[in-house]
Design a protein around this motif. Sequence first.
Motif, short mmCIF file in Angstrom:
data_model
loop_
_atom_site.label_atom_id
_atom_site.label_comp_id
_atom_site.label_asym_id
_atom_site.label_seq_id
_atom_site.Cartn_x
_atom_site.Cartn_y
_atom_site.Cartn_z
N THR A 29 38.20 48.85 39.53
CA THR A 29 37.44 48.22 38.67
C THR A 29 35.87 48.24 39.06
O THR A 29 35.70 48.59 40.19
N ASN A 32 32.22 43.05 39.78
CA ASN A 32 32.52 41.77 39.29
C ASN A 32 31.60 40.63 38.79
O ASN A 32 31.94 39.62 38.80
N TYR A 33 30.55 41.23 38.79
CA TYR A 33 29.46 40.47 38.12
C TYR A 33 28.48 41.32 37.34
O TYR A 33 28.46 42.40 37.51
N HIS A 34 27.68 40.44 36.60
CA HIS A 34 27.01 41.23 35.55
C HIS A 34 25.43 41.39 35.81
O HIS A 34 24.81 40.59 36.72
N VAL A 89 28.42 41.88 27.51
CA VAL A 89 28.24 40.76 27.95
C VAL A 89 28.35 39.71 26.42
O VAL A 89 29.18 38.96 26.24
N MET A 92 31.63 39.79 24.94
CA MET A 92 32.63 38.88 25.59
C MET A 92 32.07 37.26 24.93
O MET A 92 32.88 36.51 24.53
N ILE A 104 32.76 31.90 30.34
CA ILE A 104 33.34 32.35 31.76
C ILE A 104 34.95 32.33 31.61
O ILE A 104 35.42 33.42 32.21
N ARG A 105 35.46 31.80 30.84
CA ARG A 105 37.03 32.07 30.50
C ARG A 105 37.09 33.48 30.17
O ARG A 105 38.31 34.09 30.62
N TYR A 107 35.00 36.06 30.58
CA TYR A 107 34.49 37.00 31.63
C TYR A 107 35.98 37.20 32.63
O TYR A 107 36.05 38.31 33.12
N GLU A 108 36.48 35.90 32.86
CA GLU A 108 37.67 36.03 33.99
C GLU A 108 38.53 37.05 33.39
O GLU A 108 39.09 37.86 34.35
N THR A 111 37.35 40.73 33.52
CA THR A 111 37.03 41.42 34.79
C THR A 111 38.61 41.56 35.35
O THR A 111 38.85 42.42 36.37
N PHE A 112 39.46 40.59 34.99
CA PHE A 112 40.92 40.92 35.56
C PHE A 112 41.48 42.24 35.24
O PHE A 112 41.99 42.96 36.01
N SER A 114 41.79 46.02 34.31
CA SER A 114 40.71 47.25 34.41
C SER A 114 40.84 48.07 33.24
O SER A 114 39.99 48.89 33.00
N ARG A 118 33.63 47.44 31.43
CA ARG A 118 32.54 46.60 31.37
C ARG A 118 31.00 47.47 31.51
O ARG A 118 30.01 46.98 31.54
N GLN B 229 31.51 24.65 32.76
CA GLN B 229 32.39 25.73 32.63
C GLN B 229 31.48 26.83 33.00
O GLN B 229 31.30 27.63 32.05
N ASP B 230 31.01 27.00 34.18
CA ASP B 230 30.40 28.18 34.84
C ASP B 230 30.99 28.75 35.76
O ASP B 230 30.85 30.11 35.60
N MET B 233 36.84 32.64 38.37
CA MET B 233 37.38 33.69 39.32
C MET B 233 37.21 35.01 38.48
O MET B 233 38.23 35.27 37.43
N LEU B 234 36.62 36.08 39.12
CA LEU B 234 36.41 37.18 38.45
C LEU B 234 37.05 38.39 38.99
O LEU B 234 37.31 38.32 40.70
N GLY B 235 37.61 39.25 38.63
CA GLY B 235 38.25 40.50 39.35
C GLY B 235 39.71 39.99 39.53
O GLY B 235 40.16 38.99 39.14
N ARG B 236 40.25 41.08 40.35
CA ARG B 236 41.63 40.85 40.89
C ARG B 236 41.84 41.17 42.21
O ARG B 236 41.17 42.10 42.54
N GLU B 241 36.70 37.54 42.91
CA GLU B 241 35.64 36.72 43.81
C GLU B 241 35.29 35.40 42.74
O GLU B 241 35.46 35.68 41.78
N TYR B 245 29.60 35.25 36.75
CA TYR B 245 29.41 36.68 36.02
C TYR B 245 27.98 36.85 35.60
O TYR B 245 27.56 37.63 36.24
#
Lengths: 254, 739
Positions: A29, A32-34, A89, A92, A104-105, A107-108, A111-112, A114, A118, B229-230, B233-236, B241, B245
């Motif tokens: 992947t 994990n951040y934008h 973004v 999303m 964020i929900r 994004y989670e 990102t999970f 693949s 993104r 809600q900021d 848990m990102l990625g896997r 991490e 985001y």
Amino acid sequence: MLARLAAVRLREIRQVLRQVPQTSRSFSTALNYHIDTPDNNPNLPWEFTDVNKEKVKEILSHYPSNYKQSAVIPLLDLAQQQYGGWLPVSAMDAVAKVIEVAPIRVYEVATFYSMFNRSPVGKYHLLVCGTTPCMIRGSREIEDALLKHLGVKRNEVTKDGLFSVGEMECMGCCVNAPMITVADYSNGSEGYTYNYYEDVTPKRVVEIVEMLRRGEKLPPGTQNPKRIKCGPEGGNTTLHGEPKPPPCRDLDAC
Amino acid sequence: MGLGLLASRVLRFHTNRRNLLRTIVTKPELQSPEASAAAAAPDPTPDLPPRTPVAGARVHFPNPDDAIEVFVDGYPVKIPKGMTVLQACEIAGVDIPRFCYHSRLSIAGNCRMCLVEVEKSPKPVASCAMPALPGMKIKTDTPVAKKAREGVMEFLLMNHPLDCPICDQGGECDLQDQSMAFGSDRGRFTEMKRSVVDKNLGPLVKTVMTRCIQCTRCVRFATEIAGVQDLGMLGRGSGEEIGTYVEKLMTSELSGNVIDICPVGALTSKPFAFKARNWELKGTESIDVTDAVGSNIRIDSRGPEVMRILPRLNEDINEEWISDKTRFFYDGLKRQRLNDPMIRGADGRFKAVSWRDALAVAAEVLHQVKPEEIVGVVGKLCDAESMMVLKDFLNRMGSNNVWCEGNGPSPNADLRSGYIMNTSISGLEKVDVFLLVGTQPRIEAAMVNARIRKTVRATNAKVGYIGPPTDFNYDCEHIGTGPQALVEIAEGRHPFFSTILNAKNPAIIVGAGIFERMDKDAIFSTVETIAKKGNVVRPDWNGLNVLLLNAAQAAALDLGLVPESSNSIESAKFVYLMGADDVNLDKLPKDAFMVYQGHHGDRGVYHANVILPAAAFTEKEGTYVNTEGCAQQTLPAVPTVGDARDDWKIIRALSEVAGVRLPYDTIGAVQSRIRNVAPNLLSVDEREPATFGASLKPECTQSISSTPFKAAIENFYMTDCITRASKIMAQCSAVLLKK
Ligand code: SF4
Ligand code: FES
Ligand code: FES
């Protein structure tokens, strides 16, 4: 004598050092951040097309109205198809608004998996399976052949924007390993296909790429003419006739 | 040559030996758990030593029929149905190691540290996520459980950096402690460790995300308790991490609590970074005074310096959280302090003088003015003792014009139920309909807001709000901005009235900002009308609440600090400000003489003629009453700065210089005086319910004005002289309040 001792010792040290596997890990992947870029930042407007808005409604109708968030994956998928294979973004955020959760929900989730890209991908996103069975059957060579032919690195898009190569984990075709997947975003979400090409060889993938470039349709599935689907090469070796049914049991007896 | 060969052989032998040693050797019985378990099978009737629940864990049986019995290490415990295995173990006095489980957060079950053995279960079970079933035989001390913990620990440490020496969590780190207690003495991991980019969460929380063990406590805290809600848990997998985001600061008034709940050093306090080690600190159990909630805190000090502030558990007030203001305002205690008594000279500059001179000047002026022209104003941070002494002193001087800022020009101190939170903070959990009148609890009392949010989350309670538009972190119906909306409800014209009517335990919370309004009596009587019609006050339920703003307010009203005339300030010749910085002195005559007694050079000293330095709340023993009428005490954590003295002692000395000696020489004597006036102030940690209801109030003839309610607090981070002096709070208001 001392010199020899030193030499022996040095050799030993070298040996020890060589043993330590210093492989840096590769992640399938992306980050994990934008990071804000001109073509991907939260301020860009993004909306579902009118056709897709209908689809969104249809997707939402599968879930109870108080569990709208269950629709996150189908909606992200739809958004990705609409936007040429990747999710900025703002897309999303748009999905988050539809399913009424905090961004964020979403994004989670994005990102999970693949399969959600993104960062931009080519019109044809080629995914090479890199899991063990395919790897044993030569997926590394396949990837190398693709990258060499296209002149890109992994997750990079060719200059003409047509192709990109990514890696995937097992896609369940191990029996026809090695395999690649072609995600075709060239026709938006209407003509979107996601086809498996199995039993590929380094030569064959290059051919596939060229056929795609010419816009030819080629049948998905095994690329080995001697196999039928996942049957063995050269025809079936077992199960030639009807299999023997299990002996009948007298159910009343027990 | 021979020698060289020999030497290299010896060396090689050495390396070989070391390689051999690299295998993990744990206790021999761990190698074959089953066999040793059989060998160590306990005899059926072990004589069990009595056990005490961990950390005083209490069992509450909502319904006695629902009690079930489980066995923890052979020891039978009775627990209510629905408890988890981990909780059962806690009650049996066995502390189960854990990382992700937190009693106040939802259960995640992702760290696997809490594995225990349960008889008849094929694998070790994660006790935090497993409901206890009747007759379950839980074993926490078997080789299997130990081996499981050791294995989990090894996995957790795989990607955890070995930077304890430079980690601020060192010494209070769950990972450190538990790896000492349950971990193996070496690891087998020789690959590269993962590293993670640090996130910027704002001026309060420092992140070193490589240390994160992905317990998701912080994510759950932010979502469930703080209501922002900021974090997510990102990625896997190993790329997983914690982050936001998109670049985002954590804009919550409770964000500091993630520092406490993070079991490792991934989230630590930015202001406290590299300042001290926790074992160098002396903890003093005290009370927070930055708002009227009276959160229980521990002041950690080193020598004369307050190093940090941590929450203390108090289920009835702040549970185990505190607001960011409470946690981080302490650096204000070191700035702008008044060290010496000072007198303003003819040139308008302050000159440091001795106590004797300063008091003599004040006493002299005091004798030159008429008694009615003496006015005393008490500040927001004052303790009950000093208020009592000031009131007594001014009374002896013949004046009865002493009040506490924030209580308005004509406070009503006669009916205690009219100014405290009758429902009590923990009682708010029973409420099913809230009506917030002119109060923004998120800003005024963050812990009360957290409680309301908890209730709303748990029971879907409805919240109606009357006041200026503001942020809520729960669903809330904005009914209106001014008293008109209130009248509508009182007259039953607004649909929210029927919501109140149908509620089982409705609560009305009136903000103390209303005290400053001219039509406050009318507003209160409207609120009482709603209360009467809506059955808000019943013998078994009192849902009529006032949410105070300042730590001193409740005690001041309990002690009867009510000015004789509401406009005494207009004719005052002598003003005694005891830490009062926010009192409106515009109408004060220009020639009035002003004494400022306090600990910070803030707004109050601008016009003062004499400055008397006093101790801050961290430096003295004092009684504070919080908004629910619960008296609590601060304890001195650090020495006073410079020549400062306790407030009550200063006034006692001044009284002697002025020739009206007050009869108190010890704080005990002051307290026995308080006992005569307001005995409830001395029953510490107890809530004395207000005896008389609001129904005894005289009819009110005021008419309601239509001015909309104002926000009582503009800036959450800066409300009093200490927070205004704090650099961290200034940063917060600059960064976090930016719209
Ligand atoms: S940052 Fe701390 S609290 Fe948050 S998941 Fe990581 S270890 Fe847990
Ligand atoms: S390993 Fe490639 S498809 Fe399964
Ligand atoms: S505490 Fe049970 S799994 Fe983390």
